[in-house]
Design a protein around this motif. Structure first.
Motif, PDB file in Angstrom:
ATOM      1  N   GLN A  63       0.824  -1.204   0.000  1.00 15.64           N
ATOM      2  CA  GLN A  63       0.000   0.000   0.000  1.00 15.64           C
ATOM      3  C   GLN A  63       0.865   1.264   0.000  1.00 15.64           C
ATOM      4  OE1 GLN A  63      -2.146  -1.222   3.516  1.00 15.64           O
ATOM      5  NE2 GLN A  63      -4.038  -1.531   2.349  1.00 15.64           N
ATOM      6  N   VAL A  64       1.985   1.233   0.710  1.00 14.72           N
ATOM      7  CA  VAL A  64       2.903   2.373   0.717  1.00 14.72           C
ATOM      8  C   VAL A  64       3.475   2.579  -0.684  1.00 14.72           C
ATOM      9  CG1 VAL A  64       5.130   3.224   1.574  1.00 14.72           C
ATOM     10  CG2 VAL A  64       3.474   2.248   3.160  1.00 14.72           C
ATOM     11  N   LYS A  65       3.865   1.510  -1.356  1.00 13.20           N
ATOM     12  CA  LYS A  65       4.408   1.632  -2.714  1.00 13.20           C
ATOM     13  C   LYS A  65       3.372   2.229  -3.658  1.00 13.20           C
ATOM     14  CE  LYS A  65       7.927  -1.906  -2.323  1.00 13.20           C
ATOM     15  NZ  LYS A  65       8.434  -3.216  -2.741  1.00 13.20           N
ATOM     16  N   SER A  66       2.122   1.829  -3.527  1.00 16.86           N
ATOM     17  CA  SER A  66       1.047   2.392  -4.343  1.00 16.86           C
ATOM     18  C   SER A  66       0.861   3.886  -4.034  1.00 16.86           C
ATOM     19  CB  SER A  66      -0.248   1.628  -4.094  1.00 16.86           C
ATOM     20  OG  SER A  66      -1.314   2.204  -4.800  1.00 16.86           O
ATOM     21  N   LEU A  67       0.892   4.239  -2.756  1.00 21.35           N
ATOM     22  CA  LEU A  67       0.753   5.631  -2.348  1.00 21.35           C
ATOM     23  C   LEU A  67       1.912   6.471  -2.885  1.00 21.35           C
ATOM     24  CD1 LEU A  67      -0.572   7.923  -0.724  1.00 21.35           C
ATOM     25  CD2 LEU A  67       0.660   7.067   1.292  1.00 21.35           C
ATOM     26  N   VAL A  68       3.134   5.951  -2.809  1.00 27.32           N
ATOM     27  CA  VAL A  68       4.310   6.676  -3.308  1.00 27.32           C
ATOM     28  C   VAL A  68       4.148   6.974  -4.796  1.00 27.32           C
ATOM     29  CG1 VAL A  68       6.776   6.438  -3.827  1.00 27.32           C
ATOM     30  CG2 VAL A  68       5.918   5.877  -1.558  1.00 27.32           C
ATOM     31  N   LYS A  69       3.717   6.003  -5.570  1.00 25.31           N
ATOM     32  CA  LYS A  69       3.506   6.220  -7.013  1.00 25.31           C
ATOM     33  C   LYS A  69       2.464   7.300  -7.247  1.00 25.31           C
ATOM     34  CE  LYS A  69       2.419   3.897 -11.362  1.00 25.31           C
ATOM     35  NZ  LYS A  69       2.412   5.185 -11.982  1.00 25.31           N
ATOM     36  N   THR A  70       1.371   7.251  -6.515  1.00 28.50           N
ATOM     37  CA  THR A  70       0.318   8.254  -6.661  1.00 28.50           C
ATOM     38  C   THR A  70       0.830   9.647  -6.287  1.00 28.50           C
ATOM     39  OG1 THR A  70      -1.365   6.597  -6.195  1.00 28.50           O
ATOM     40  CG2 THR A  70      -2.026   8.891  -5.967  1.00 28.50           C
ATOM     41  N   LEU A  71       1.586   9.738  -5.196  1.00 33.37           N
ATOM     42  CA  LEU A  71       2.127  11.031  -4.780  1.00 33.37           C
ATOM     43  C   LEU A  71       3.101  11.585  -5.813  1.00 33.37           C
ATOM     44  CD1 LEU A  71       2.703  10.378  -0.971  1.00 33.37           C
ATOM     45  CD2 LEU A  71       0.950  11.834  -2.008  1.00 33.37           C
ATOM     46  N   LYS A  72       3.921  10.719  -6.402  1.00 34.98           N
ATOM     47  CA  LYS A  72       4.863  11.173  -7.432  1.00 34.98           C
ATOM     48  C   LYS A  72       4.125  11.707  -8.658  1.00 34.98           C
ATOM     49  CE  LYS A  72       8.917   8.420  -6.301  1.00 34.98           C
ATOM     50  NZ  LYS A  72       9.835   7.369  -6.765  1.00 34.98           N
TER      51      LYS A  72
END
Length: 83
Positions: A63-72
């Protein structure tokens, strides 16, 4: 056992009832890594606090990896055009 990763200062928006004006106050986002058990492994807790209250969300590594992609991608206007 948990490990504090980082605290980021931002702002909290408080709107008035039926009014279009807002007040802003300091807010913090604290990131803490902790053991989520055998099923989840290491997890990240995101705690959002202001002078009145706190709330938190616990995320798995995926979930953190998905959030990081979205934030980028958040400021990519071709991917997320403004209305």
């Amino acid at each position: 056992m948990s490990t504090t990763i980082k605290t980021i200062t931002g702002r909290y928006e408080e709107s008035h009832n039926g009014d279009l004006t807002c007040n802003y106050s300091d807010s913090t986002i604290s990131l803490t890594r902790f053991a989520g058990g055998h099923e989840n492994g290491a997890m990240l807790q995101v705690t959002i606090s202001n002078s009145k209250e706190s709330a938190y969300v616990q995320l798995t590594e995926a979930q953190v990896k998905s959030l990081v992609k979205t934030l980028k991608d958040a400021f990519n206007y071709s991917k997320y055009p403004s209305d």
